[in-house]
Design an enzyme around this catalytic site. Structure first.
Site, PDB file in Angstrom:
ATOM      1  N   CYS A   8       0.823  -1.213   0.000  1.00 48.65           N
ATOM      2  CA  CYS A   8       0.000   0.000   0.000  1.00 48.65           C
ATOM      3  C   CYS A   8       0.855   1.260   0.000  1.00 48.65           C
ATOM      4  CB  CYS A   8      -0.918  -0.007   1.217  1.00 48.65           C
ATOM      5  SG  CYS A   8      -2.263   1.211   1.118  1.00 48.65           S
ATOM      6  N   ASP A 127      -5.260  -3.735  11.878  1.00 45.40           N
ATOM      7  CA  ASP A 127      -4.096  -2.850  11.942  1.00 45.40           C
ATOM      8  C   ASP A 127      -3.870  -2.406  13.381  1.00 45.40           C
ATOM      9  OD1 ASP A 127      -1.973  -1.317  11.118  1.00 45.40           O
ATOM     10  OD2 ASP A 127      -3.142   0.015   9.823  1.00 45.40           O
TER      11      ASP A 127
END
Length: 210
Positions: A8, A127
């Site tokens: 990402c 996360d």
């Protein structure tokens, strides 16, 4: 099952193309102006055009206005949306696109409840929690918080790099790993050797558990 890999936060065409040559499954583009990895629409278009077939494009938003998300979708060929803020389920599903919901893990986070609420998501991205940052911090959370069984595919993020990717695969057996800062030379600039080492480590983890 092979562990998928998403990298990402691309801000350069050449970095995304190199990641694709390594066999990455998905590239993430950040549409969040406060982020150092934010991309403008024109750059996003260039990155997507340069990618070969079979590489998914994931567009990341953080509590963004619907009009802005639709503006991106009208111009950028996106395969999947990633919602990294406090978006409610109904706000994630109005675009008719596959989506991932990010969860900032804390001791009291109930992943099973979130999987029920976001039942039509294509995965939950787990996360590390940070009181102000919305991901990309390079921090790791306690993997013991990850349930052994989840209704949705689990995408593990947070503090991952080539030194712990193999262990992450072995210990958590996620559907995918998502990495950003762990394969960077600096924020937004990917490091070719780090990306290659990360993907190699994931493959090593897969071979051990297969």
């Amino acid at each position: 099952m092979r562990t998928r890999v998403k990298i990402c936060g691309f801000t350069r065409v050449e970095d995304a193309v190199f990641a694709a040559s390594l066999g990455v499954d998905a590239v993430g583009l950040v549409f969040y102006p406060p982020s150092p990895r934010n991309v403008e629409i024109n750059l996003a278009i260039d990155i997507v055009k340069a990618l070969p077939a079979f590489v998914s494009v994931v567009a990341l938003f953080v509590d963004e206005q619907e009009v802005q998300i639709r503006k991106v979708l009208q111009q950028v060929q996106v395969d999947c949306l990633q919602f990294h803020g406090d978006e409610l389920p109904e706000a994630c599903r109005i675009y008719g696109k596959r989506y991932i919901k990010a969860v900032r893990m804390q001791e009291d986070t109930d992943v099973s409840v979130l999987a029920r609420d976001y039942y039509d998501a294509d995965g939950l991205l787990l996360d590390a929690y940070h009181p102000s940052a919305k991901g990309g911090t390079g921090s790791q959370f306690d993997w013991g918080l990850i349930p052994k069984h989840c209704q949705l595919p689990v995408i593990l993020a947070g503090g991952l790099d080539a030194t712990n990717a193999k262990l992450a695969v072995e210990q958590t057996r996620p559907y995918a790993l998502d990495v950003s800062s762990g394969v960077e030379a600096e924020k937004g600039i990917k490091d070719k050797k780090k990306m290659a080492a990360f993907i190699a480590a994931v493959h090593q983890g897969d071979r051990i558990i297969s």
